[in-house]
Design a protein around this motif. Sequence first.
Motif, PDB file in Angstrom:
ATOM      1  N   TYR A   1       2.525  -1.049  20.567  1.00  0.00           N
ATOM      2  CA  TYR A   1       1.337  -0.414  20.009  1.00  0.00           C
ATOM      3  C   TYR A   1       1.518  -0.111  18.524  1.00  0.00           C
ATOM      4  O   TYR A   1       2.617   0.199  18.058  1.00  0.00           O
ATOM      5  CB  TYR A   1       1.036   0.890  20.749  1.00  0.00           C
ATOM      6  CG  TYR A   1       0.593   0.688  22.169  1.00  0.00           C
ATOM      7  CD1 TYR A   1      -0.727   0.358  22.471  1.00  0.00           C
ATOM      8  CD2 TYR A   1       1.484   0.825  23.223  1.00  0.00           C
ATOM      9  CE1 TYR A   1      -1.144   0.165  23.781  1.00  0.00           C
ATOM     10  CE2 TYR A   1       1.079   0.636  24.544  1.00  0.00           C
ATOM     11  CZ  TYR A   1      -0.232   0.306  24.810  1.00  0.00           C
ATOM     12  OH  TYR A   1      -0.632   0.113  26.109  1.00  0.00           O
TER      13      TYR A   1
ATOM     14  N   THR B   1      -0.481   2.271  15.574  1.00  0.00           N
ATOM     15  CA  THR B   1      -1.464   3.345  15.463  1.00  0.00           C
ATOM     16  C   THR B   1      -1.717   3.732  14.010  1.00  0.00           C
ATOM     17  O   THR B   1      -0.786   4.040  13.264  1.00  0.00           O
ATOM     18  CB  THR B   1      -1.002   4.598  16.237  1.00  0.00           C
ATOM     19  OG1 THR B   1      -0.828   4.251  17.622  1.00  0.00           O
ATOM     20  CG2 THR B   1      -2.012   5.717  16.128  1.00  0.00           C
TER      21      THR B   1
ATOM     22  N   THR C   1      -5.541   3.298  17.980  1.00  0.00           N
ATOM     23  CA  THR C   1      -4.365   2.604  18.485  1.00  0.00           C
ATOM     24  C   THR C   1      -4.718   1.176  18.866  1.00  0.00           C
ATOM     25  O   THR C   1      -5.746   0.923  19.490  1.00  0.00           O
ATOM     26  CB  THR C   1      -3.789   3.345  19.714  1.00  0.00           C
ATOM     27  OG1 THR C   1      -3.365   4.651  19.306  1.00  0.00           O
ATOM     28  CG2 THR C   1      -2.586   2.597  20.288  1.00  0.00           C
TER      29      THR C   1
ATOM     30  N   THR D   1       4.400   2.943  15.167  1.00  0.00           N
ATOM     31  CA  THR D   1       4.512   1.956  16.236  1.00  0.00           C
ATOM     32  C   THR D   1       5.080   2.638  17.477  1.00  0.00           C
ATOM     33  O   THR D   1       5.829   3.611  17.371  1.00  0.00           O
ATOM     34  CB  THR D   1       5.414   0.781  15.830  1.00  0.00           C
ATOM     35  OG1 THR D   1       6.714   1.271  15.473  1.00  0.00           O
ATOM     36  CG2 THR D   1       4.822   0.046  14.635  1.00  0.00           C
TER      37      THR D   1
END
Length: 292
Positions: free
Chosen positions: A30, A32, A37, A62
């Motif tokens: 991920y 953000t 996100t 991350t």
Amino acid sequence: MPKVKIFADSTCDLPPEWLRQYDIGLIPLYVTFGDQTYKDGVDLTTPQLYVKVNETGSLPKTAAPSPADFIQAFAPSVEEGREIVYISISSELSSTYQNAVIAAEEFPEGKVTVIDSLNLSTGIGLQVMKAVKAAELGKSPREIAELIEEIKPLVETEFVIDSLDYLYKGGRCSGMQNLVGSLLKIRPVIKVIDGKMTPAYKVRGKREKALEQMLNNALDKHDQMDNDLIFVTHSLAEEDAQELKRMLEEKTGAREVAISDAGCVISSHCGAKTIGILYVKKDSKGDVHAKS
């Protein structure tokens, strides 16, 4: 269809067409920005990442996939009766490996094997491709894991960072270092050692000088290379990547020199125009592992 399915996460930076061709399962990390996100490579591409950094003036955070993400990704293959080998980004760089281990415990024993690559980018991808070839040959998860454990310390990963800006924004160098480095045109070179990103040396001067040094470092070990596959991995440095590929093909005689694009997670730590050469060395006996 091989009985064993190979999984990786988005930091492996393998070309999308390879993921499809070799039926490699991919689990995104991920990225953000503020309260937004994104899944690496799914909701956000590397060019879009750089646009957002320029707009916000800051780097994203991350994050690893959750155990639930892994369970959701693994379950369909297990239900098909297949066994899974997942190769993760280094546990020294992310909690991704630990979360995958938690997820694996939710499946019957032996169904999911989790391997810590102790690497990043196509340093992982090289291991994934060795695992894919072994699975195609009918190797068991245990045999594949043993193969990868032998290969891990033989993976050479070296990147030229074009600018200190992203290292500074990410808190990996001080403001003074960034200022001095920018004035002197210092380009750090990063290697992966024991699963960690480690400054190897610095090159002062033009970018071409740093790329030449990295190329020469690789060619100096030509006799030690497993010439089955060499990666040139970059973040928005296609022209340089093509030139490095040409030189490596000419000087090494490798079966394949492949170019790959760095994803959002890797790019957010290193910045635009980062470029690396990655390959596997032969073992002490000169053997090449799992060659197709």
